[in-house]
Every structure is written in C-alpha cells, then in structure tokens.
Design a protein around this motif. Structure first.
Motif, PDB file in Angstrom:
ATOM      1  N   TRP A  90       0.830  -1.200   0.000  1.00 27.05           N
ATOM      2  CA  TRP A  90       0.000   0.000   0.000  1.00 27.05           C
ATOM      3  C   TRP A  90       0.866   1.251   0.000  1.00 27.05           C
ATOM      4  O   TRP A  90       0.662   2.159  -0.813  1.00 27.05           O
ATOM      5  N   THR A  94       0.992   3.870  -3.094  1.00 25.17           N
ATOM      6  CA  THR A  94       0.446   5.206  -2.889  1.00 25.17           C
ATOM      7  C   THR A  94       1.474   6.271  -3.254  1.00 25.17           C
ATOM      8  O   THR A  94       1.123   7.326  -3.777  1.00 25.17           O
ATOM      9  N   LEU A 236       1.205 -15.726  -2.578  1.00 26.14           N
ATOM     10  CA  LEU A 236       0.972 -14.349  -2.996  1.00 26.14           C
ATOM     11  C   LEU A 236       1.333 -13.345  -1.920  1.00 26.14           C
ATOM     12  O   LEU A 236       1.631 -12.198  -2.208  1.00 26.14           O
TER      13      LEU A 236
ATOM     14  N   GLN B  15      -6.163   6.758  -4.538  1.00 26.81           N
ATOM     15  CA  GLN B  15      -5.088   5.852  -4.931  1.00 26.81           C
ATOM     16  C   GLN B  15      -4.749   4.906  -3.780  1.00 26.81           C
ATOM     17  O   GLN B  15      -4.574   3.699  -3.981  1.00 26.81           O
ATOM     18  N   ALA B  16      -4.673   5.470  -2.552  1.00 21.53           N
ATOM     19  CA  ALA B  16      -4.360   4.634  -1.389  1.00 21.53           C
ATOM     20  C   ALA B  16      -5.437   3.572  -1.209  1.00 21.53           C
ATOM     21  O   ALA B  16      -5.141   2.401  -0.955  1.00 21.53           O
ATOM     22  N   ILE B  18      -7.452   2.302  -3.491  1.00 17.92           N
ATOM     23  CA  ILE B  18      -7.356   1.272  -4.540  1.00 17.92           C
ATOM     24  C   ILE B  18      -6.186   0.346  -4.253  1.00 17.92           C
ATOM     25  O   ILE B  18      -6.283  -0.874  -4.427  1.00 17.92           O
ATOM     26  N   ALA B  19      -5.062   0.939  -3.791  1.00 17.56           N
ATOM     27  CA  ALA B  19      -3.882   0.117  -3.518  1.00 17.56           C
ATOM     28  C   ALA B  19      -4.188  -0.915  -2.439  1.00 17.56           C
ATOM     29  O   ALA B  19      -3.848  -2.094  -2.591  1.00 17.56           O
ATOM     30  N   ALA B  23      -4.154  -4.941  -3.052  1.00 11.64           N
ATOM     31  CA  ALA B  23      -3.279  -5.815  -2.273  1.00 11.64           C
ATOM     32  C   ALA B  23      -4.102  -6.824  -1.476  1.00 11.64           C
ATOM     33  O   ALA B  23      -3.836  -8.034  -1.502  1.00 11.64           O
ATOM     34  N   GLY B  24      -5.145  -6.318  -0.779  1.00  6.88           N
ATOM     35  CA  GLY B  24      -5.996  -7.219  -0.009  1.00  6.88           C
ATOM     36  C   GLY B  24      -6.700  -8.221  -0.904  1.00  6.88           C
ATOM     37  O   GLY B  24      -6.797  -9.406  -0.594  1.00  6.88           O
ATOM     38  N   MET B  26      -5.715  -9.396  -3.748  1.00  6.96           N
ATOM     39  CA  MET B  26      -4.814 -10.435  -4.254  1.00  6.96           C
ATOM     40  C   MET B  26      -4.648 -11.545  -3.220  1.00  6.96           C
ATOM     41  O   MET B  26      -4.699 -12.730  -3.547  1.00  6.96           O
ATOM     42  N   ILE B  27      -4.467 -11.138  -1.943  1.00  5.94           N
ATOM     43  CA  ILE B  27      -4.301 -12.154  -0.901  1.00  5.94           C
ATOM     44  C   ILE B  27      -5.576 -12.968  -0.756  1.00  5.94           C
ATOM     45  O   ILE B  27      -5.551 -14.204  -0.659  1.00  5.94           O
ATOM     46  N   ALA B  30      -5.857 -15.404  -3.593  1.00 10.14           N
ATOM     47  CA  ALA B  30      -4.982 -16.560  -3.418  1.00 10.14           C
ATOM     48  C   ALA B  30      -5.538 -17.490  -2.346  1.00 10.14           C
ATOM     49  O   ALA B  30      -5.461 -18.713  -2.459  1.00 10.14           O
ATOM     50  N   TYR B  31      -6.124 -16.881  -1.311  1.00  7.46           N
ATOM     51  CA  TYR B  31      -6.706 -17.663  -0.216  1.00  7.46           C
ATOM     52  C   TYR B  31      -7.859 -18.504  -0.730  1.00  7.46           C
ATOM     53  O   TYR B  31      -8.007 -19.675  -0.369  1.00  7.46           O
TER      54      TYR B  31
END
Lengths: 395, 138
Positions: A90, A94, A236, B15-16, B18-19, B23-24, B26-27, B30-31
């Motif tokens: 993150w 950012t 991942l 942006q933060a 979405i980031a 990231a969450g 993707m995990i 995969a889970y």
C-alpha cells in the motif's frame, strides 16, 4: 461524457488507476529483465523455457504464485500476518501518486510532494517490522529488526541528500522541482559547481539501501537468515512483498530522476537545436533498434517453433509501433517527456541491477558504519556546503 | 483547479484506497483459489527442519532501541531542515547562521553518541568476547 472528461479529478484518477493496474505487470517484467541481466553478467542465458527467450516467464510466475497454498504458521499472529504485506504494498503504490511522469501526466502535484513520498516510505518500514514480528519465528524477527534498523539509518542520509536537492530547487513540489531545473539550466546533480554531485552519490547509496537491494540486502541475507522477515511468507503474500520491493525501487528511482536528473526534461533542455535529435530521433532509434533485435531473434527462433517466432516478431512489431508514435506531432510533447522520464528511471533500475551483479553483501556492522559514520556526516557537510554556496550565489 | 486541501489530496486518498483494495484482494484471491492442506508439522515456524526451541519473541540487542532513538533525533532534525531549505535564500544570512548553530548543536550530540559507542556494532562483540573467554577458562 464531456463533463466527465473535463472534471478536474478525471485525469488524476485515470492515471492512478492505470498505474495500479499496470504496475504488477511492469514489476513482473522488471524481474525478468533483472534475471536476464544477471544471467548476462554471469555468462548464462537466464530464463529461456516459457515463451521465446523467457518472454512469458513473468506471467507463469504470477500464475504460480496465485495458485500456491496460503500457509499461515500456527504460532503466527494471524491478523498482523495478513496485514503486514498489505501495508508494504500500500505505501509503495500510494507513493506513485506523487511521481510526476510529465508536466501534466501525474496523479497529483501537492506543494509538499517530496515530503509525502518520504513519509510513505517511512511507513513502509512498518510493513517489514510487523511482518517479521507477526510470524513468531526466530529468523523473521531477526531479519525484521535488522531491516528496520537499516532502513531507519539510511533514511537519515537519504533525507539529508534530498534536502540538498530541495535547497537547489527551492520547492518541495515535484513538478516545481523539475521546472526549477529548466530555469536554472542545469540538472540538480551538477548544480553548485559540482558540489551537488556529492549529495547525488549519497542519495544513490542510501536509495539502494532503502530498497533492501544487494549489497545492502541484510534483511534477507540468505546465508544467515534464510529469507529474513519473509521466511514464513509464501505464495501471494510473499509476492506482495516482492511487488512492494520493486514498487519502492521505481518510486525511489522516480524521486532521484525528478530531483537530480531533471525529471521529464530531455538532456540539455535549454539547447533548442537538440529538440529534434533528442526528442524524435533518439527514441525512434531506440525502439527501432529493439524491434530490429527482436526480428532477428524471431528469424532464428523459426527453426525451433513457429509460435515462438511469431510471438517474438509481434513483440518487435509492437516496439516498432511505439517508436513510430514519436513521429506523430499530436502526441509528441507528452510522449517524449514520458519517454525521458521512463528512460531515466530505466537507467536507474539498470544501475541498481548492475550493482547487485557486482558487489558482495556487506557485513552488518560494516553496513551500520557506512550509514552512520560515513554517509550521515558527509551528508551533513554536503547540506552546509551547498547552503553556503547557494547563499553566496544568491547574494 | 482544486483549491482546498481536501480536494487536492482526494486523488491520493483514492489511490491509497485502490492500492489497499488491490493488495488485499490479491491475498484474498490466493486464499480462495489455493488448495489448503494443514497439518501440525507444516504449521510449525521454519527452523531448517528442526523443532523450534522456545518462543521467538525474546529479548533482543539494546542496540536496536538506541539506533531507533538516534534516528528519531536525526529525523526530527531533517524535518526541521526541510522548511528552511525551501526559503533559505529569502531568510538570508541570519537564517543561515541560526540553522548552522542548530546543526552544530545536533552534531555535538552526534559526536557524543558516536563516542559512547552507540554506532559501533562490532564493539559489542569485543565487549562480550573477554567474558566468554573467561567462562571457557573456568
């Protein structure tokens, strides 16, 4: 539709979404480039199996990571274990919002942009220390401690080097920093009669340390700590740490390029007769050369397999197409500015890989010595010397 | 053009967000996709195949705390320097002198910290080694 496009948030949000969408792919291909380059330094071929010359390797790797089992050790703190790689990714993603790709093409230009990036990278340390602590295993804890001490130490030197740059530019806004270099007719790395070059070298060294790259990759020193703070991470989750590492390389490269290498400006931005050779001919030649190499490789591949040759030829055609775009007068100013920014960041990344292929890892006490006993005093001296010269030039 | 800070920083916030979501996501993906087979041995922390001894959350070298404290001081110094360097030409020689004195004070502190051995990582071993040697002799 027109109303949407003209909305002041349209461009920032589009750029932001495009960055985040493209980034994993770009990072994956940087990894491929790194593997190929390292292989070349060591007189090997590198990945060759998946796709022509390993071109599809990153996609195969990403798929593999996605399909891997999600292992969480029983002793781990589940919540934090889950959360830590997300923090790392993150913060790194950012920070992209503040990078000025060109004068218009950026997410935002705030008046303290550089400070926001530094702050984001400081928060990124949390991802590492929480990750190492949450795993509740010896190696990750040691790796996390070392890593945070290292990052924190080099952040001081990095901050002081950045201060020298800001001093020359007279602004913390990323766009204004580049504009100041256009006005002062010099890249800041060569400002103040070469004194700024010291700051630039300090920046380079601490940037490599900040991104945990070899020779400073103590946090994941494989020979002693297995994989440092990442030991318990797999699949991942590990991929996210990897992503964060490459994101921070690009971000710190972007900061360095903006601050010291004139951002999106071409070399010698004030010499007008260089406009056409550097903004049209150079990019065109660059991409056409890459295309030519691809075509030659594809002809050689034809003997082995048709689809590999086709894929290689298609890559070559795409590269040639990108090169021909530089002849269009409509897209030209943005395109050549973007080209120069990305080209310089690419040079930085190449430099980082080259360093990795050249130097052995430091010992931990050497690492801390370099950070505190050499870089920090030198950076302090550089700040004062540059301030003095700046004052003398101003008066 | 955006005027207020809220408007200016809104894209950064987006942006933060979405980031974090990417990231969450993707995990989580995969889970959901990955196969999961658990057993007690597999869930042990990695220790090169040995059974781990004790809890990992032990005490660690005080050096790390010291470095964190020194970092705090220097980072505050850097933060103090940032506003000055933006306007140092306007502030003139008076500002330069004041800042020089400030950096000078911090440097004396740095000298003290250095002499006290906070920055010496190899010295820790030098301090411990005679004690170890004594124990071996006994």
């Amino acid at each position: 539709m027109q109303a949407i496009i003209e909305h002041p948030w349209f461009l920032p949000l589009t750029v932001g979404i495009v960055i985040i969408a493209l980034f994993p792919l770009v990072a994956a291909y940087i990894v491929l480039a790194e593997r190929k380059l390292l292989a070349d330094f060591q007189v090997r071929l590198g990945p060759m199996r998946v796709g022509p010359h390993g071109l599809l390797q990153p996609i195969a790797d990403a798929l593999k990571l996605l399909l891997k089992e999600d292992v969480i050790p029983a002793a781990a703190d589940r919540g934090l274990f889950w959360f830590a790689p997300v923090i790392s990714t993150w913060t790194a993603l950012t920070a992209f919002a503040l990078l000025p790709f060109t004068e218009q093409l950026h997410v935002v230009d705030v008046n303290v942009g550089l400070l926001v990036i530094v702050a984001m990278s400081a928060v990124g340390v949390l991802g590492i220390i929480i990750g190492g602590w949450a795993a509740n295993s010896h190696y990750p804890l040691l790796g996390a401690l070392r890593s945070s001490a290292q990052l924190v130490s080099y952040e001081v030197a990095l901050g002081l080097a950045l201060i020298c740059g800001v001093m020359s530019a007279g602004s913390l806004s990323m766009v204004e920093i580049v504009q100041a270099q256009l006005e002062r007719r010099v890249w800041l790395a060569f400002d103040n009669y070469g004194l700024m070059f010291i700051a630039f070298i300090i920046f380079l060294i601490s940037a490599i340390a900040e991104t945990n790259r070899l020779p400073f990759d103590l946090p994941e020193a494989e020979s002693e700590l297995v994989a440092g703070f990442m030991t318990e991470y797999s699949g991942l989750r590990w991929g996210l740490y990897f992503l964060a590492e490459y994101a921070s390389i690009i971000v710190i490269g972007g900061v360095g390029v903006t601050l010291f290498w004139g951002g999106w400006l071409r070399p010698f931005p004030n010499v007008s007769w260089l406009e056409v050779p550097l903004n049209v001919v150079f990019p065109l030649a660059f991409f056409l050369l890459a295309a030519l190499i691809s075509f030659r490789l594809s002809r050689r591949l034809l003997r082995f397999s048709r689809w590999r040759a086709l894929l290689m030829a298609a890559t070559g055609a795409a590269l040639a197409g990108v090169g021909l775009l530089f002849l269009l007068p409509v897209a030209h100013p943005t395109l050549s500015a973007l080209f120069w920014f990305l080209f310089k960041v690419g040079l930085f990344i190449y430099f980082v890989i080259w360093i990795r292929g050249t130097f052995p890892r430091f010992r931990y006490d050497q690492l801390m010595d370099i950070g505190w006993k050499y870089l920090v005093p030198l950076a302090m001296a550089a700040v004062l010397a540059n301030a003095l010269v700046g004052m003398l030039r101003a008066t | 053009m955006p005027v207020t800070y809220q408007e200016l920083y809104f894209p950064v916030l987006v942006q933060a967000a979405i980031a974090v979501a990417v990231a969450g996501g993707m995990i989580l993906g995969a889970y959901l996709i990955g196969r999961r087979v658990r057993n007690p041995i597999k869930d042990l922390p990695y220790e090169c195949g040995m059974e781990p001894v004790g809890n990992a959350r032990e005490r660690f070298s005080v050096h790390f705390y010291l470095v964190a404290m020194v970092f705090l001081l220097f980072d505050v110094e850097v933060v103090f320097l940032f506003p000055w360097v933006v306007v140092f030409r306007e502030l003139g020689w008076y500002g330069f002198l004041v800042m020089f004195l400030f950096v000078d004070l911090v440097l004396w502190g740095f000298y003290y910290v250095w002499k006290k051995g906070v920055l010496d990582w190899a010295a820790v071993r030098r301090a411990v080694e005679p004690a170890l040697a004594g124990r071996e002799a006994a």
